[in-house]
Design a protein around this motif. Structure first.
Motif, PDB file in Angstrom:
ATOM      1  N   ILE A 110       0.979  -1.185  -0.013  1.00 17.62           N
ATOM      2  CA  ILE A 110      -0.064  -0.160   0.070  1.00 17.62           C
ATOM      3  C   ILE A 110       0.887   1.205   0.065  1.00 17.62           C
ATOM      4  N   CYS A 111       0.496   2.096  -0.988  1.00 13.38           N
ATOM      5  CA  CYS A 111       1.479   3.219  -1.239  1.00 13.38           C
ATOM      6  C   CYS A 111       0.655   4.475  -1.119  1.00 13.38           C
ATOM      7  N   PHE A 112       0.955   5.480  -0.217  1.00 15.48           N
ATOM      8  CA  PHE A 112       0.224   6.651  -0.312  1.00 15.48           C
ATOM      9  C   PHE A 112       0.516   7.639  -1.565  1.00 15.48           C
ATOM     10  N   LEU A 113      -0.529   8.263  -1.819  1.00 12.20           N
ATOM     11  CA  LEU A 113      -0.161   9.230  -3.020  1.00 12.20           C
ATOM     12  C   LEU A 113      -0.474  10.711  -2.065  1.00 12.20           C
ATOM     13  N   THR A 114       0.280  11.601  -2.176  1.00 11.29           N
ATOM     14  CA  THR A 114       0.029  12.911  -1.461  1.00 11.29           C
ATOM     15  C   THR A 114       1.134  13.985  -2.029  1.00 11.29           C
ATOM     16  N   ALA A 115       0.452  15.165  -1.741  1.00  8.60           N
ATOM     17  CA  ALA A 115       1.145  16.437  -1.952  1.00  8.60           C
ATOM     18  C   ALA A 115       1.908  16.743  -0.614  1.00  8.60           C
ATOM     19  N   LYS A 116       1.280  16.299   0.491  1.00 11.34           N
ATOM     20  CA  LYS A 116       1.769  16.617   1.808  1.00 11.34           C
ATOM     21  C   LYS A 116       2.904  15.654   2.285  1.00 11.34           C
ATOM     22  N   ILE A 117       4.207  16.244   1.974  1.00 11.95           N
ATOM     23  CA  ILE A 117       5.382  15.207   2.227  1.00 11.95           C
ATOM     24  C   ILE A 117       6.424  15.835   3.156  1.00 11.95           C
ATOM     25  N   GLN A 118       6.240  15.576   4.238  1.00  8.83           N
ATOM     26  CA  GLN A 118       7.147  15.768   5.536  1.00  8.83           C
ATOM     27  C   GLN A 118       7.677  14.707   5.939  1.00  8.83           C
ATOM     28  N   PRO A 119       9.137  14.727   6.434  1.00 11.19           N
ATOM     29  CA  PRO A 119       9.553  13.534   6.809  1.00 11.19           C
ATOM     30  C   PRO A 119       9.126  13.084   8.019  1.00 11.19           C
ATOM     31  N   ALA A 120       8.616  13.795   8.857  1.00 13.91           N
ATOM     32  CA  ALA A 120       7.853  13.143  10.133  1.00 13.91           C
ATOM     33  C   ALA A 120       6.426  12.402   9.826  1.00 13.91           C
ATOM     34  N   ASP A 121       5.865  13.003   8.848  1.00 15.13           N
ATOM     35  CA  ASP A 121       4.481  12.354   8.322  1.00 15.13           C
ATOM     36  C   ASP A 121       5.076  11.113   7.764  1.00 15.13           C
ATOM     37  N   ILE A 122       5.924  10.874   6.999  1.00 13.73           N
ATOM     38  CA  ILE A 122       6.541   9.758   6.280  1.00 13.73           C
ATOM     39  C   ILE A 122       6.832   8.688   7.273  1.00 13.73           C
ATOM     40  N   ALA A 123       7.544   8.951   8.335  1.00 14.06           N
ATOM     41  CA  ALA A 123       7.899   8.223   9.487  1.00 14.06           C
ATOM     42  C   ALA A 123       6.492   7.619  10.212  1.00 14.06           C
ATOM     43  N   GLY A 183       2.142   1.300   8.827  1.00  9.44           N
ATOM     44  CA  GLY A 183       1.977   0.035   7.904  1.00  9.44           C
ATOM     45  C   GLY A 183       2.156   0.418   6.382  1.00  9.44           C
ATOM     46  N   VAL A 184       2.121   1.856   6.028  1.00 10.39           N
ATOM     47  CA  VAL A 184       2.502   2.192   4.510  1.00 10.39           C
ATOM     48  C   VAL A 184       3.775   1.798   4.129  1.00 10.39           C
ATOM     49  N   ASP A 185       3.923   1.144   2.832  1.00  9.70           N
ATOM     50  CA  ASP A 185       4.939   0.625   2.187  1.00  9.70           C
ATOM     51  C   ASP A 185       5.794   1.891   1.768  1.00  9.70           C
ATOM     52  N   ASP A 186       5.149   2.752   1.050  1.00  6.18           N
ATOM     53  CA  ASP A 186       5.989   3.957   0.432  1.00  6.18           C
ATOM     54  C   ASP A 186       5.111   5.097   0.170  1.00  6.18           C
ATOM     55  N   VAL A 187       5.630   6.166  -0.137  1.00  6.50           N
ATOM     56  CA  VAL A 187       4.898   7.527  -0.335  1.00  6.50           C
ATOM     57  C   VAL A 187       5.217   8.216  -1.591  1.00  6.50           C
ATOM     58  N   LEU A 188       4.299   8.229  -2.581  1.00  7.27           N
ATOM     59  CA  LEU A 188       4.573   8.738  -3.805  1.00  7.27           C
ATOM     60  C   LEU A 188       3.961  10.294  -3.786  1.00  7.27           C
ATOM     61  N   THR A 189       4.842  11.252  -4.101  1.00  7.73           N
ATOM     62  CA  THR A 189       4.496  12.465  -3.940  1.00  7.73           C
ATOM     63  C   THR A 189       3.570  13.036  -5.286  1.00  7.73           C
ATOM     64  N   LYS A 190       2.588  13.821  -5.281  1.00  9.79           N
ATOM     65  CA  LYS A 190       1.735  14.778  -6.056  1.00  9.79           C
ATOM     66  C   LYS A 190       2.341  16.188  -6.230  1.00  9.79           C
ATOM     67  N   PRO A 191       2.395  16.876  -7.166  1.00  9.44           N
ATOM     68  CA  PRO A 191       2.190  16.087  -8.379  1.00  9.44           C
ATOM     69  C   PRO A 191       3.509  15.276  -8.745  1.00  9.44           C
ATOM     70  N   PHE A 192       3.121  14.236  -9.625  1.00 12.50           N
ATOM     71  CA  PHE A 192       4.123  13.232  -9.888  1.00 12.50           C
ATOM     72  C   PHE A 192       4.388  13.616 -11.511  1.00 12.50           C
ATOM     73  N   ILE A 193       5.598  13.002 -11.947  1.00 12.38           N
ATOM     74  CA  ILE A 193       6.144  12.924 -13.226  1.00 12.38           C
ATOM     75  C   ILE A 193       5.389  11.750 -13.854  1.00 12.38           C
TER      76      ILE A 193
END
Length: 131
Positions: A82-95, A101-111
């Motif tokens: 399960i990967c999150f898609l988000t524009a909100k990307i802060q190191p504390a949030d990712i941790a 239980g999220v496996d990865d975080v993909l940032t919006k906007p994406f290429i």
């Protein structure tokens, strides 16, 4: 086992359409889209078996964190990437999200050209990690 089916959960119709198009056309993947966490849970309970789930963090009613918790409580879904898609990307949030239980975080906007590669990388990482 190979990556073929994706469950995409995002409340924004434009994001659902764009991500679906990219993953289908560039990645050759089958995408089933849900507009809310509850719709995604209903799709899973109805028997759809994705290979990976892409989940928006900020959604009304049931946000991505709540949806993630519900999904991880489902025995047939718990082992899926399960990967999150988000524009909100802060190191504390990712941790914090990884601890939940999220496996990865993909940032919006994406290429667009890199999105398929990012989704495949998340899937492959989980396959290696859990085998």
């Amino acid at each position: 086992m190979s990556l073929q089916q994706v469950l995409l959960v995002d409340d924004e119709p434009d994001i659902r359409a764009l991500v679906s198009l990219i993953l289908q056309r560039l990645g050759g993947l089958t995408v089933r889209a849900a507009s809310s966490g509850q719709e995604a849970l209903d799709i899973l309970q109805a028997g759809f078996e994705p290979d990976i789930i892409l989940l928006d963090v900020m959604m009304p009613d049931m946000d991505g964190v709540q949806t993630l918790a519900e999904m991880r409580a489902m025995p047939e879904v718990a082992p899926l990437p399960i990967c999150f898609l988000t524009a909100k990307i802060q190191p504390a949030d990712i941790a914090r999200w990884r601890a939940l239980g999220v496996d990865d975080v993909l940032t919006k906007p994406f290429i667009p050209a890199k999105l398929v590669e990012q989704v495949r990388s998340c899937w492959e990482y989980v396959q290696r990690d859990r085998s």
